[in-house]
Design an enzyme around this catalytic site. Structure first.
Site, PDB file in Angstrom:
ATOM      1  N   LYS A  54       0.907  -1.344  -0.046  1.00 27.05           N
ATOM      2  CA  LYS A  54      -0.046   0.082   0.076  1.00 27.05           C
ATOM      3  C   LYS A  54       0.881   1.231  -0.218  1.00 27.05           C
ATOM      4  O   LYS A  54       1.859   1.316   0.605  1.00 27.05           O
ATOM      5  CB  LYS A  54      -0.963  -0.021   1.343  1.00 27.05           C
ATOM      6  CG  LYS A  54      -1.629   1.291   1.487  1.00 27.05           C
ATOM      7  CD  LYS A  54      -2.965   1.150   0.915  1.00 27.05           C
ATOM      8  CE  LYS A  54      -3.742   2.518   0.719  1.00 27.05           C
ATOM      9  NZ  LYS A  54      -4.861   2.582  -0.089  1.00 27.05           N
ATOM     10  N   ARG A 111      24.082  -2.817   8.753  1.00 24.90           N
ATOM     11  CA  ARG A 111      25.174  -1.931   8.575  1.00 24.90           C
ATOM     12  C   ARG A 111      25.204  -0.846   8.982  1.00 24.90           C
ATOM     13  O   ARG A 111      24.256  -0.198   9.655  1.00 24.90           O
ATOM     14  CB  ARG A 111      25.633  -1.918   7.044  1.00 24.90           C
ATOM     15  CG  ARG A 111      24.454  -1.017   6.365  1.00 24.90           C
ATOM     16  CD  ARG A 111      24.819  -0.589   5.023  1.00 24.90           C
ATOM     17  NE  ARG A 111      23.479  -0.091   4.260  1.00 24.90           N
ATOM     18  CZ  ARG A 111      23.067   1.257   4.263  1.00 24.90           C
ATOM     19  NH1 ARG A 111      23.457   1.973   5.128  1.00 24.90           N
ATOM     20  NH2 ARG A 111      22.211   1.497   3.540  1.00 24.90           N
ATOM     21  N   ARG A 134      23.282  16.178   4.744  1.00 25.45           N
ATOM     22  CA  ARG A 134      24.452  15.690   3.581  1.00 25.45           C
ATOM     23  C   ARG A 134      24.561  16.534   2.717  1.00 25.45           C
ATOM     24  O   ARG A 134      23.710  17.080   1.997  1.00 25.45           O
ATOM     25  CB  ARG A 134      23.499  14.259   3.021  1.00 25.45           C
ATOM     26  CG  ARG A 134      22.986  13.270   4.298  1.00 25.45           C
ATOM     27  CD  ARG A 134      22.527  12.201   3.222  1.00 25.45           C
ATOM     28  NE  ARG A 134      22.008  11.281   4.075  1.00 25.45           N
ATOM     29  CZ  ARG A 134      21.967   9.936   3.771  1.00 25.45           C
ATOM     30  NH1 ARG A 134      22.239   9.488   2.551  1.00 25.45           N
ATOM     31  NH2 ARG A 134      21.329   9.070   4.705  1.00 25.45           N
TER      32      ARG A 134
HETATM   33  P1  ADP Z   1      15.822   1.966  -0.385  1.00 20.98           P
HETATM   34  O1  ADP Z   1      16.365   0.622   0.516  1.00 20.98           O
HETATM   35  O2  ADP Z   1      15.858   1.889  -1.872  1.00 20.98           O
HETATM   36  O3  ADP Z   1      16.085   3.123   0.492  1.00 20.98           O
HETATM   37  P2  ADP Z   1      13.144   1.796   1.492  1.00 20.98           P
HETATM   38  O4  ADP Z   1      12.220   0.581   1.345  1.00 20.98           O
HETATM   39  O5  ADP Z   1      13.942   2.182   2.506  1.00 20.98           O
HETATM   40  O6  ADP Z   1      14.137   1.689   0.032  1.00 20.98           O
HETATM   41  O7  ADP Z   1      12.071   3.023   1.071  1.00 20.98           O
HETATM   42  C1  ADP Z   1      12.918   4.378   0.810  1.00 20.98           C
HETATM   43  C2  ADP Z   1      11.823   5.521   0.839  1.00 20.98           C
HETATM   44  O8  ADP Z   1      10.684   5.243  -0.148  1.00 20.98           O
HETATM   45  C3  ADP Z   1      10.907   5.632   2.140  1.00 20.98           C
HETATM   46  O9  ADP Z   1      11.977   6.417   3.207  1.00 20.98           O
HETATM   47  C4  ADP Z   1       9.735   6.310   1.669  1.00 20.98           C
HETATM   48  O10 ADP Z   1       9.990   7.421   1.414  1.00 20.98           O
HETATM   49  C5  ADP Z   1       9.516   5.799   0.329  1.00 20.98           C
HETATM   50  N1  ADP Z   1       8.652   4.559   0.653  1.00 20.98           N
HETATM   51  C6  ADP Z   1       8.890   3.178   0.352  1.00 20.98           C
HETATM   52  N2  ADP Z   1       7.807   2.533   0.872  1.00 20.98           N
HETATM   53  C7  ADP Z   1       6.532   3.251   0.825  1.00 20.98           C
HETATM   54  C8  ADP Z   1       5.424   3.122   0.956  1.00 20.98           C
HETATM   55  N3  ADP Z   1       4.938   1.814   1.046  1.00 20.98           N
HETATM   56  N4  ADP Z   1       4.602   3.988   1.047  1.00 20.98           N
HETATM   57  C9  ADP Z   1       4.864   5.416   0.939  1.00 20.98           C
HETATM   58  N5  ADP Z   1       6.239   5.657   0.728  1.00 20.98           N
HETATM   59  C10 ADP Z   1       7.233   4.570   0.656  1.00 20.98           C
END
Ligand code: ADP
Length: 448
Positions: A201, A290, A336
């Site tokens: 979602k 990590r 950053r």
């Molecule tokens: P990565 O490993 O590429 O950093 P993440 O799963 O940590 O990917 O997600 C990175 C960012 O993407 C999150 O911080 C958020 O901003 C957005 N995101 C990921 N999943 C969702 C979701 N289900 N709904 C809304 N935003 C999402």
């Protein structure tokens, strides 16, 4: 205790690790590509070994070259930093075969959390709430439609091996589902060599809140609070702060749940569990096994050296603190600073003609830059992290502003002007932002 640690990384994080090793009395070995001959991490290490030409695949990701560098230098451990080989369990296996210690968690935990589909299943087994979505890989349109109908649009298609904000596609309505699914799988195959995708979602206005943990090899494990990393552009973090504005009791509960879950699988070393937080609820997103870029904000408010503790725990020391002895205080924010145009974020490699970094109370700069250094175009554009600390958020922001104003980096473009503008925005000043706020703000700003 280790005798000699090889740092399989570059830039500010290689220097951060070098500093920790020096304070622990451990000899250091830097590795570098030919593009980094003049880099600060090479100058600061006790020994340095060239491991190949500029492209990462031929140098910082070149496992045989790094293992040879360990053998030549007699290093008994490797610290991978973040990125590059830090979550590559094949690398861990190879190091173990050569009796070299990997400073990080166990092989099986890296493997479990590196595969996002497996990580979500593990989270369910550990009793951590997850974002509603598919129960694993989604193979075709029929399956995707069934899930989307159940959870409702918008949805997000994510690559199981995704990382660095890449491999994610938002789908607003059913007419785009089929093409998005195909496109995502193709992209995932191309970037990560793994076509598996899953569906979640899409949460509309969440905050990105993550919990820092650290454990030893005797199953002692603690948390070091949480960080708010919602200031993002294209799903990549630009600024992080701690503590978050989430209610204290809810924060405490999620930190405890994270500790209990990871203790139950005997997790060791540092790690971060990333959550989305919306309407008082936390949802597991992924775990990074990590050290993270933003670990300094936690170090500042806990007055605790995460990197030293990580190295000590890898060399079989017990954690030096327990949960109750920790006493976080104050507020910390990290910017950053990237070698990028502050409006378009297009990379700006080149020679730094003048570099002067800020100082004074509560100001820390983690960087490998100096006047005359050439920023090569081959790697990540992060060139400095500005971390400030003060007794509360308002004072911290004031300190951050004066530090950004003091910072001089000439010859290349940097994101310093972007942060100075951010610090003028009411939503930021009030802490009233979610993961979408920055992009919305910038899109509106660009309109005349
Ligand atoms: P990565 O490993 O590429 O950093 P993440 O799963 O940590 O990917 O997600 C990175 C960012 O993407 C999150 O911080 C958020 O901003 C957005 N995101 C990921 N999943 C969702 C979701 N289900 N709904 C809304 N935003 C999402």
């Amino acid at each position: 205790m280790f005798n000699k640690v090889l740092i399989a990384n570059r830039g500010e994080i290689a220097i951060r690790i070098l500093r920790a090793c020096k304070e622990l009395g451990i000899q250091t070995v830097a590795v570098y590509s030919t593009a980094d001959e003049n880099a600060m991490h090479v100058k600061m290490a006790d020994e340095s070994i060239c491991i190949g030409p500029p492209p990462s695949l031929k140098s910082y990701l070149n496992i045989p070259a790094i293992i040879s560098a360990c053998e030549i230098s007699g290093a008994d451990a490797v610290h991978p930093g973040y990125g590059f080989l830090s979550e590559n369990f094949g690398f861990v296996e190879k190091l173990e075969a050569h009796s070299i210690k990997f400073i990080g968690p166990k092989f099986e935990h890296i493997k479990m959390m590196g595969d996002k589909i497996l990580a979500k299943k593990s989270a369910v087994n550990l009793g951590i709430p997850i974002i509603p979505g598919s129960n694993g890989e989604v193979k075709d349109f029929k399956e995707a439609k069934k899930i989307a109908d159940k959870i409702g649009y918008p949805i997000i298609i994510k690559a199981s091996s995704g990382g660095g904000g890449r491999g994610m596609t938002k789908v607003l309505e059913e007419k785009d589902l089929d093409s998005s699914l195909k496109k995502s799988a193709l992209e995932a195959k191309k970037i990560f060599n793994d076509e598996r995708v899953y569906i979640e979602k899409y949460l509309q206005n969440p905050k990105h809140i993550e919990v820092q943990i650290i454990g030893d090899e005797y199953n002692n494990l603690i948390h070091l609070g949480e960080r708010d990393c919602s200031i993002q552009r294209r799903n990549q973090k630009l600024l992080e702060e701690s503590p978050s504005i989430v209610d204290r009791k809810i924060r405490k509960d999620i930190c405890q749940l994270t500790v209990d879950s990871l203790k139950s699988i005997n997790y060791s070393s540092v790690g971060t569990v990333e959550y989305l937080y919306e309407d008082g609820n936390f949802y597991f997103m992924e775990m990074n096994t990590r050290l993270q870029v933003e670990h300094p904000v936690t170090e500042e408010i806990y007055n605790f050296d995460i990197v030293k503790e990580q190295i000590l725990s890898a060399s079989k020391y017990k954690l030096s603190v327990d949960q109750n002895s920790l006493n976080p205080s104050g507020h910390s924010i990290e910017c950053r600073i990237n070698a990028e145009n502050p409006d378009t974020f297009i990379p700006s490699p080149g020679i730094i003609s003048n570099f002067y970094d800020p100082g004074g109370p509560g100001v820390r700069v983690d960087s490998g830059c100096y006047s005359g250094l050439e920023i090569p175009p081959h790697y990540d554009s992060l060139i400095a992290k500005l971390i400030v600390y003060d007794k509360d958020r308002i004072s911290c922001i004031k300190r951050l502003k004066r530090s950004l104003e003091e910072f001089v980096i000439e010859g290349i473009e940097t994101t310093i002007p972007f942060f100075l503008d951010l610090l003028e925005q009411e939503k930021f000043l009030n802490g009233d932002y979610d993961i979408n706020w920055l992009e919305d703000y910038q899109n509106n700003k660009e309109r005349p």
